[in-house]
Design a protein around this motif. Structure first.
Motif, PDB file in Angstrom:
ATOM      1  N   THR A 210       1.140  -1.427   0.081  1.00  0.00           N
ATOM      2  CA  THR A 210       0.124  -0.116  -0.155  1.00  0.00           C
ATOM      3  C   THR A 210       0.892   1.366  -0.144  1.00  0.00           C
ATOM      4  O   THR A 210       2.171   1.496   0.151  1.00  0.00           O
ATOM      5  CB  THR A 210      -0.915   0.147   0.967  1.00  0.00           C
ATOM      6  OG1 THR A 210      -1.581  -1.171   1.337  1.00  0.00           O
ATOM      7  CG2 THR A 210      -1.924   1.435   0.867  1.00  0.00           C
ATOM      8  N   ARG A 256      -2.300  -1.537  -3.729  1.00  0.00           N
ATOM      9  CA  ARG A 256      -3.177   0.002  -3.209  1.00  0.00           C
ATOM     10  C   ARG A 256      -2.683   0.921  -3.059  1.00  0.00           C
ATOM     11  O   ARG A 256      -1.424   1.345  -3.014  1.00  0.00           O
ATOM     12  CB  ARG A 256      -3.479  -1.015  -1.977  1.00  0.00           C
ATOM     13  CG  ARG A 256      -4.810   0.246  -1.302  1.00  0.00           C
ATOM     14  CD  ARG A 256      -5.098  -0.874   0.033  1.00  0.00           C
ATOM     15  NE  ARG A 256      -6.190  -2.102   0.128  1.00  0.00           N
ATOM     16  CZ  ARG A 256      -5.915  -2.392   0.335  1.00  0.00           C
ATOM     17  NH1 ARG A 256      -4.141  -2.422   1.081  1.00  0.00           N
ATOM     18  NH2 ARG A 256      -5.673  -3.872  -0.032  1.00  0.00           N
ATOM     19  N   GLU A 351      -5.526  -0.894  -6.649  1.00  0.00           N
ATOM     20  CA  GLU A 351      -6.947  -0.408  -5.857  1.00  0.00           C
ATOM     21  C   GLU A 351      -6.527   0.885  -5.383  1.00  0.00           C
ATOM     22  O   GLU A 351      -5.843   1.434  -4.944  1.00  0.00           O
ATOM     23  CB  GLU A 351      -7.098  -1.324  -4.549  1.00  0.00           C
ATOM     24  CG  GLU A 351      -7.388  -3.014  -5.377  1.00  0.00           C
ATOM     25  CD  GLU A 351      -7.799  -4.501  -3.782  1.00  0.00           C
ATOM     26  OE1 GLU A 351      -8.140  -2.531  -2.738  1.00  0.00           O
ATOM     27  OE2 GLU A 351      -7.800  -4.793  -4.075  1.00  0.00           O
TER      28      GLU A 351
END
Length: 388
Positions: A210, A256, A351
């Protein structure tokens, strides 16, 4: 850079020299003293820009069987935290042929992979290593009879490093010896872009999936408070290089992306602008008016937002008319959609979520549709998603 960013008081901003160039000059003075007994007040060294530059030597002396020299860094008109640093090189003969480079006091130690440097070794980047080796070879042949040990140190470097992102990147105990050209250009956007890409590389090397992009120090603090479960290296101030950061996330294989920002930057990203510097793009209030209409605003509010002076002005109009949640969510959805599309354009899938924070208290006030669900794994307090 725009012309106005290159001048001050009607004069061109002065360039300076990197820590790598200054360390190289110090090494030149030290090896000259060791090899010839000559103390130098100035030395000239080759820079990767293709020219030789003369440096003043602040100190040059023998220390037992070693020689040591100091060059004081001049960063020109760039607000560099290492301006004035005393780049120090201590050289000694070695029984092992070759040039052997070490980090001394004030030079950081690499503790994370992803920087292109050996973990446990000194934070001296590739170009300065090459420059120092070439400089030593100009004075002597370190491969014939004996080699040369070079220790680079920076008094007070550990304190300087506290004003950089070194610790977050896993460089501990001091500054980095940097530079790809040897030249520091004032307010260099290239340097910022490079630091963003480097941060993404460190995330990937640490097997983190992330990346959280913010536009500055305040929004970064808001993001860290919003996602306390993430490693600190996951957060980076992206400035105006969102497009480049997304591309690097795709290249590095991250999964992400979260963008946390205020209304102005989000408005540019929502309108599809990936380079958000104020001289390259302005907030499109026509786009914000269209967001207002999609969020259910009446004709009067749509018109007022279309004539807003800034993104913050539009934000205030939304807040005053009770439309902040709806308009903010619409804006965040646009940002998430655009960044995900940019990732696909770069050849991958991410994402993507976006969060709008308040200008004053930095609390989240709006977010993309799936943010509460997907950010749960980052330690977000569910209460932060509660609507007033």
């Amino acid at each position: 850079m725009p012309r106005t960013a290159k001048i001050r008081d009607g004069k061109a901003l002065r360039t300076g020299f990197t820590t790598g160039a200054c360390a190289t000059a110090a090494a030149k003075a030290a090896i000259l003293l060791l090899a010839t007994g000559k103390r130098s007040s100035t030395v000239d060294v080759w820079l990767p820009v293709g020219r030789r530059v003369e440096f003043a030597v602040d100190r040059c002396e023998t220390l037992g069987d070693a020689a040591e020299a100091v060059v004081v860094k001049d960063a020109g008109d760039d607000p560099d935290v290492t301006n004035g640093a005393h780049l120090t090189a201590t050289v000694a003969w070695s029984d092992e042929p070759g040039v052997h480079l070490y980090g001394g006091d004030g030079v950081g130690v690499v503790t994370r992979p992803g920087l292109g440097l050996e973990v446990g070794g000194p934070a001296i980047n590739g170009t300065p290593r090459q420059m120092i080796r070439i400089t030593v070879e100009e004075v002597c042949d370190p491969y014939r009879d004996r080699g040369v040990d070079v220790v680079v140190s920076v008094p007070e470097g550990e304190q300087m490093a506290k004003r950089t992102t070194n610790a977050r990147l896993g460089i501990l105990g001091g500054i980095s010896i940097l530079g790809t050209t040897g030249i520091v250009r004032p307010f260099s956007t290239a340097a910022w872009r490079a630091s963003v890409l480097q941060a993404v590389d460190v995330m990937a090397a640490a097997n983190l999936d992330t990346c959280v992009l913010t536009t500055g120090g305040r929004t970064e603090r808001a993001a860290i408070g919003l996602m306390p479960g993430l490693d600190e290296v996951c957060f980076t101030e992206v400035g105006d290089f969102t497009g480049a950061a997304v591309e690097r996330c795709v290249y590095a294989g991250l999964r992400r992306l979260v963008f946390v920002g205020m209304a102005g930057k989000l408005a540019k990203l929502g309108a599809g602008v990936m380079m958000t510097h104020y001289t390259k793009s302005r907030v499109d209030t026509g786009y914000l008016a269209e967001v207002t209409a999609r969020a259910g605003g009446d004709a009067a509010l749509v018109a007022a937002v279309g004539e807003a002076n800034t993104g913050r002005h539009a934000y205030e109009l939304w807040s005053q008319r009770g439309l902040l949640t709806a308009a903010g969510d619409t804006l965040c959805d646009d940002v998430a959609i655009n960044l995900a599309a940019w990732a696909r354009h770069c050849g991958g899938e991410l994402e993507v979520d976006a969060v709008l924070v308040d200008f004053d208290d930095l609390n989240p006030v709006a977010w993309s549709t799936r943010a509460p669900e997907r950010l749960a794994a980052t330690g977000t307090d569910p209460a932060l998603w509660a609507r007033p």
